[in-house]
Write an enzyme that holds these catalytic residues in place. Sequence first.
Site, PDB file in Angstrom:
ATOM      1  N   HIS A 405      -8.137  -2.273   4.715  1.00 22.08           N
ATOM      2  CA  HIS A 405      -8.141  -3.928   4.369  1.00 22.08           C
ATOM      3  C   HIS A 405      -9.752  -4.077   3.990  1.00 22.08           C
ATOM      4  O   HIS A 405      -9.625  -5.026   3.278  1.00 22.08           O
ATOM      5  CB  HIS A 405      -7.799  -4.909   5.313  1.00 22.08           C
ATOM      6  CG  HIS A 405      -7.848  -6.382   5.635  1.00 22.08           C
ATOM      7  ND1 HIS A 405      -8.271  -6.819   5.702  1.00 22.08           N
ATOM      8  CD2 HIS A 405      -6.766  -7.267   4.650  1.00 22.08           C
ATOM      9  CE1 HIS A 405      -8.639  -8.217   5.621  1.00 22.08           C
ATOM     10  NE2 HIS A 405      -7.501  -8.326   4.766  1.00 22.08           N
ATOM     11  N   CYS A 712      -1.913   1.544  -9.858  1.00 20.29           N
ATOM     12  CA  CYS A 712      -2.792   1.273  -9.379  1.00 20.29           C
ATOM     13  C   CYS A 712      -3.614   0.906  -8.160  1.00 20.29           C
ATOM     14  O   CYS A 712      -4.048  -0.102  -7.262  1.00 20.29           O
ATOM     15  CB  CYS A 712      -2.014  -0.120  -9.216  1.00 20.29           C
ATOM     16  SG  CYS A 712      -0.495  -0.398  -8.317  1.00 20.29           S
TER      17      CYS A 712
HETATM   18  C1  PEP Z   1      -1.138   1.793  -3.240  1.00 19.56           C
HETATM   19  O1  PEP Z   1      -0.690   2.599  -2.113  1.00 19.56           O
HETATM   20  O2  PEP Z   1      -2.146   2.539  -3.610  1.00 19.56           O
HETATM   21  C2  PEP Z   1      -1.046   0.456  -3.523  1.00 19.56           C
HETATM   22  C3  PEP Z   1      -2.092   0.074  -4.731  1.00 19.56           C
HETATM   23  O3  PEP Z   1      -0.611  -0.473  -2.130  1.00 19.56           O
HETATM   24  P1  PEP Z   1      -1.585  -0.437  -1.043  1.00 19.56           P
HETATM   25  O4  PEP Z   1      -3.338  -0.151  -1.599  1.00 19.56           O
HETATM   26  O5  PEP Z   1      -1.155  -2.138  -1.267  1.00 19.56           O
HETATM   27  O6  PEP Z   1      -0.547  -0.250  -0.426  1.00 19.56           O
END
Ligand code: PEP
Length: 763
Positions: A405, A712
Amino acid sequence: MCGASMKEMPNILWLEEIKKEDIVSVGGKGASLGEMTSLGLPVPKAFVVTAQAFRKFLIEKGIEDTIFRRLERLDVDDNDSLESVSREVQNIVLSVDIPDHIKRDIVDAYARMGANGEVVAVRSSATAEDLPEASFAGQQETFLNVLGDDDLLEAVQRCWASLYGARAIYYRAKQGFDDRGVNIAVVVQDLIRSEKSGVLFTSHPVTGEPLTIVEGSWGLGEAVVSGSVSPDNYVFDLRSGRVVDRLIAEKEIMIVPEGERGVKTVNLTPEERIAPVLSDDEVARLATFGKIAEEHYGVPQDIEWAIVGDEIFILQSRPITTIRQPDIPRAGAKPASTLGEVLLEGQGASPGIASGRVVIVRDVRDTSTIEEGDILVTRMTNPDMVPAMRRVRAIVTDEGGMTCHAAIVSRELGTPAVVGTKKATKTLQDGQVITVDGEKGIIYEGAVEAPAPAAQATTVAAAAPIVTGTLVKVNVSLPEAAERAAATGADGVGLLRIEHLILGLAKTPGWYVEHGEEETFINELYTGIKTVLDAFPGKSVWVRTLDAPTDEFRNMEGGEVEPIEHNPMLGWRGIRRDLKSPEQFRMQVEAFKRLWAAGYSNLGVMFPLVNHPAEFIQARAMMKEWGVDVEKAILGVMIEVPSSAILIEDFIKAGIRFASFGTNDLVQYTLAIDRNNEHVADMYEPEHPAVLWLIDYAIRACREHGVECSICGQAGSDPDMVAWLVGHGITSVSANIDAVVRIREAVARKERQILLDAARRNA
Ligand code: PEP
Ligand code: MG
């Protein structure tokens, strides 16, 4: 601009009359069209409403001083003020009448456009007096399909107003432009009802490789430019005069003019989807035009083209360049030897160097003592600390890795951060002055002077970034970061994490359902997502449905009923939670529906943590039941669990429109390495062969079936990883705001290498 001479300047210039020196009057776009016309390139007929006409409008209507005084007092880093001043100034521009003599000149010129000149495209062309070549591309409005005097005058006035859009004001301020010296011209041009259109990139002047890359799709060019369709790709070798490579993509849609003013998206027939857009002869003719432009300008060009019948039109030509703009301070400017004693080390999670007074936060209540400029030191941040995170100069945590976070939020805020120091809350003392190097991951004793802005590396791109075939998008979590994200020149948003928006509300979605306050929740979501969509007009924005682990909800109002889970990362989160909590899912879908109804057709929805196609099918069925046209909606999934990579073919059969690798989770679930556990952070390895195998496998399947494939996760912000992904055929990548520029550079390098290899093989 001097009043006396300005009066004599014409309100209108035709393309044939424009010379290079007129850039101050007609802006970059107008000047380029004029120049292309003089080169004999087939440019659609157009006239330009000059920058002086705009200035006369401001002066004659007496609004000039009011506008510039408002802008001078504005702190562009204060998002609320930025938005409200932008609205206020735009309203001023829109609320006064255009002087009669300017109106008359525009309407007369419009009448002279001729038989084909009825329907026109109206495009902004901003310009700076002291730096006329400065590029403001993409920041002001364009109106397609404008018909009739009234509509035209309104479109011109709206273009003028768009000079004061929030993103444009922010961008200019960060580039150091004085608003008083920035003007706007407006190009009024025959609307070409393209049957085919696209872009082409001419050869590289340094390598001298005479290759032209042409991308094309059916219908208007907006489909290619906005990235809503994967275009065909042709490589033309000017030496042999042959097309040496072609990739015929599956083109699902085309954009065509609709009615009197708008455009619409049309689904293509199965035959049209896979039919080549261009013949070899057309590619050759386009390449020749590209060559003429490149030779004239002396640098490689990025050219927009259109074809109607067998007539080719050249719509725009601009250099393929990177302009950098100062934005987020980054680390590295100061040699380590000039810094104080090293107190701690961790992972550099958000670049930048900052000094300040330590405030140790053990509980969110402690954040009330935080003052502007302090350094927040905590075990791990959580959503209720975000308001405090906005105030501090740097963030240091005991726990966490690059995807925790604290890391995600601080990168969005542009605040330096070091995570996973293991013991910052124990080692550091309240009130102690430290320096945080968020790039190297080091905490120093004492304060060091901040590096001079000129010496700082820059991280955010300009409006005219390098053009790449692979789309380079950006990740957004906080709507307030949308303008900064858009200022990178990103090709869209590859991940909008809406849970950050929800977590900021301090109440769980369940609380809203429980208290009959669904409407409030829907409105909050609607507004937050809309802010991001507004910053990316015409570009695709993939909004991810809620994906907050239960421990992140627990501190919020309504969080008492959240289950206590031994392992929240493997628990009640992502799509599995939405499928079993229809009330929660439905509120999100309602917000999406309202945005689609409001015309945001660029909104796509992405489901997190899917592990079986049945989840996608069920989610889509629920959306359908709630009134979503699921055939039209762009729905896709994240590939975060190995099972979803292994079952990718079945997901494709189930009808996903795109897939995006969430490597933050994919790595942890493939390798059994907790992504937030600093004790195993050194084993957290996105380049692990098993992870790469899964990614490669899924990319191949997506390519084979013409499904957009993206990334992403944090690995999409790593240039080496991105080069690997481009080499393996990924269609787009989505990076953190601070990484977009270097990722685009990495993509361009890799693409160039691929093209050169292909050319050598074919030579
Ligand atoms: C991921 O898991 O790579 C992602 C982009 O989602 P988060 O980091 O929000 O779990
Ligand atoms: Mg994830």
